[in-house]
Design a protein around this motif. Structure first.
Motif, PDB file in Angstrom:
ATOM      1  N   ASP A 258       0.824  -1.199   0.000  1.00  0.00           N
ATOM      2  CA  ASP A 258       0.000   0.000   0.000  1.00  0.00           C
ATOM      3  C   ASP A 258       0.864   1.256   0.000  1.00  0.00           C
ATOM      4  O   ASP A 258       2.047   1.219   0.346  1.00  0.00           O
ATOM      5  CB  ASP A 258      -0.924  -0.007   1.221  1.00  0.00           C
ATOM      6  N   GLY A 259       0.259   2.371  -0.379  1.00  0.00           N
ATOM      7  CA  GLY A 259       0.953   3.647  -0.377  1.00  0.00           C
ATOM      8  C   GLY A 259       0.261   4.629  -1.307  1.00  0.00           C
ATOM      9  O   GLY A 259      -0.615   4.261  -2.101  1.00  0.00           O
ATOM     10  N   LYS A 260       0.661   5.882  -1.224  1.00  0.00           N
ATOM     11  CA  LYS A 260       0.108   6.919  -2.102  1.00  0.00           C
ATOM     12  C   LYS A 260       0.648   6.705  -3.519  1.00  0.00           C
ATOM     13  O   LYS A 260       1.858   6.667  -3.736  1.00  0.00           O
ATOM     14  CB  LYS A 260       0.501   8.300  -1.595  1.00  0.00           C
ATOM     15  N   VAL A 261      -0.248   6.594  -4.492  1.00  0.00           N
ATOM     16  CA  VAL A 261       0.154   6.323  -5.874  1.00  0.00           C
ATOM     17  C   VAL A 261       0.766   7.571  -6.491  1.00  0.00           C
ATOM     18  O   VAL A 261       0.193   8.665  -6.432  1.00  0.00           O
ATOM     19  CB  VAL A 261      -1.047   5.844  -6.706  1.00  0.00           C
ATOM     20  N   LEU A 262       1.951   7.409  -7.102  1.00  0.00           N
ATOM     21  CA  LEU A 262       2.680   8.530  -7.678  1.00  0.00           C
ATOM     22  C   LEU A 262       2.613   8.569  -9.206  1.00  0.00           C
ATOM     23  O   LEU A 262       2.986   9.579  -9.811  1.00  0.00           O
ATOM     24  CB  LEU A 262       4.151   8.474  -7.248  1.00  0.00           C
ATOM     25  N   ARG A 307       3.182  -6.885 -16.393  1.00  0.00           N
ATOM     26  CA  ARG A 307       4.302  -5.952 -16.534  1.00  0.00           C
ATOM     27  C   ARG A 307       3.957  -4.516 -16.136  1.00  0.00           C
ATOM     28  O   ARG A 307       4.763  -3.617 -16.343  1.00  0.00           O
ATOM     29  CB  ARG A 307       4.888  -5.983 -17.952  1.00  0.00           C
ATOM     30  N   GLN A 308       2.779  -4.299 -15.572  1.00  0.00           N
ATOM     31  CA  GLN A 308       2.482  -2.952 -15.070  1.00  0.00           C
ATOM     32  C   GLN A 308       3.371  -2.627 -13.876  1.00  0.00           C
ATOM     33  O   GLN A 308       3.647  -3.495 -13.036  1.00  0.00           O
ATOM     34  CB  GLN A 308       1.016  -2.824 -14.665  1.00  0.00           C
ATOM     35  N   CYS A 309       3.796  -1.386 -13.792  1.00  0.00           N
ATOM     36  CA  CYS A 309       4.656  -0.918 -12.693  1.00  0.00           C
ATOM     37  C   CYS A 309       4.005   0.285 -12.039  1.00  0.00           C
ATOM     38  O   CYS A 309       3.795   1.323 -12.684  1.00  0.00           O
ATOM     39  CB  CYS A 309       6.037  -0.558 -13.231  1.00  0.00           C
ATOM     40  N   TRP A 310       3.702   0.146 -10.757  1.00  0.00           N
ATOM     41  CA  TRP A 310       3.088   1.216  -9.977  1.00  0.00           C
ATOM     42  C   TRP A 310       4.107   1.729  -8.953  1.00  0.00           C
ATOM     43  O   TRP A 310       4.743   0.938  -8.252  1.00  0.00           O
ATOM     44  CB  TRP A 310       1.839   0.720  -9.267  1.00  0.00           C
ATOM     45  N   LEU A 311       4.242   3.031  -8.876  1.00  0.00           N
ATOM     46  CA  LEU A 311       5.155   3.671  -7.938  1.00  0.00           C
ATOM     47  C   LEU A 311       4.348   4.328  -6.827  1.00  0.00           C
ATOM     48  O   LEU A 311       3.343   5.004  -7.086  1.00  0.00           O
ATOM     49  CB  LEU A 311       6.014   4.718  -8.661  1.00  0.00           C
TER      50      LEU A 311
END
Length: 344
Positions: A258-262, A307-311
């Motif tokens: 979890d975390g704030k999506v950048l 292959r999706q990459c979420w920061l």
């Protein structure tokens, strides 16, 4: 008058009557019940195997899911004796979790290390001077064994490649008592980033960060120790150097942190978890990343997620919070943390 019967013939007739089978009167209900029972027996016989098959091996304990924290390291091959040679045995698995499960199932043969190539672009075949990835390595799963050192401060598993060499492999151990520790980032000049420092109002622990972005210093910088002789520049009495492009990150299998999506991960696709980790290293505020590593899709089989990459920016990357009820409950996702942009 009828002629008198022969006594012997009469006896033979009586004997036939005694041994003749007698039939009971059966009701229609009884006939229907018997026919129904016969149909069930025939169906069971049709579905039965022609011979008794050997039972399938039971899933290994701790093979995945169910709140299990399955740690690994991106961008790392490991040293060890080969238990299963993926080239010879053609061992390919869908995900890193499946490769780890294969090692658990081969524990009787000594397997306690696994190495998996998650990148469709392939991985390095081996050797410190190789820089061209081999696409035939994609989804290869190597099983290895190595004795864990008695000294807990000794680095184990032992990395086969340097930490700034982009090899594409992800690896881990099935030892429940092992702790994965990502080495500190290195600079362009091979200096190590300072183990603990503050900048821009945040704390950093051994990692590179986009501390400043102007003409006086590189975009991505690393605060180095005084013993670094090849630092790039000074700023307010602090020595800085540029960041290396390759990093090693601790990752958690089948986990969505979890975390704030950048960023908009819907349009951000990268080939490997170490690429996602590197994007996080080059993004201000990022300390957590998520990558979908299952070609069958994530979030319940959504194929376009592969292959999706979420920061993301977690409030406390030192204590990451998994979504969907805990560790190992987000099939296909690989998540990692960087000790960067920590709020004081």
């Amino acid at each position: 008058m009828s002629p008198p019967r022969d006594a012997n013939a009469t006896a033979r007739h009586a004997d036939r009557l005694q041994h003749q089978p007698r039939f009971r009167r059966v009701s229609l209900r009884q006939l229907l019940l018997a026919a129904s029972a016969l149909a069930v027996v025939l169906a069971l016989m049709a579905n039965a195997a022609p011979a008794a098959a050997a039972p399938a091996p039971a899933p290994a304990s701790g093979s995945g899911g169910g709140g299990i924290q399955m740690a690994a390291m991106t961008n790392r091959d490991v040293e060890g004796g080969v238990v299963v040679d993926a080239d010879d045995e053609k061992l390919y698995t869908q995900t890193a979790t499946d490769c780890r499960a294969a090692c658990l199932n081969a524990s009787a043969a000594g397997c306690n290390l696994w190495v998996f190539c998650p990148s469709p672009s392939g991985c390095l075949s081996g050797g410190t001077n190789e820089y061209q990835r081999d696409m035939r390595r994609y989804r290869q799963c190597w099983l290895k064994t190595d004795r864990k050192p008695a000294n807990p401060s000794t680095t184990w598993p032992r990395p086969k490649n340097s930490r700034d060499q982009a090899v594409g492999w992800i690896s881990g151990t099935t030892d429940p008592n092992a702790t994965e520790r990502a080495p500190g980032d290195t600079t362009w000049n091979k200096c190590a980033c300072r183990s603990d420092y503050s900048a821009d109002g945040y704390r950093f622990k051994g990692v590179c960060a986009m501390v400043q972005n102007n003409y006086n210093n590189p975009q991505f910088t690393c605060v180095v120790n005084p013993d670094c002789r090849n630092y790039n520049f000074w700023l307010n009495g602090v020595m800085y150097d540029g960041c290396n492009d390759a990093h090693q990150c601790v990752a958690y299998l089948d986990t969505d942190l979890d975390g704030k999506v950048l960023n908009n991960g819907e349009w951000n696709y990268v080939d490997a978890p170490d690429d996602c980790c590197n994007q996080c290293a080059n993004t201000k505020q990022c300390n957590t990343w998520n990558w979908c590593g299952d070609p069958r899709g994530c979030n319940g089989g959504e194929l376009y997620r592969f292959r999706q990459c979420w920061l993301k920016a977690a409030d406390d990357p030192g204590n990451p919070a998994p979504k969907n009820g805990g560790w190992g409950n987000s099939s296909g996702w690989i998540s990692g943390v960087r000790q960067a942009w920590i709020r004081d």
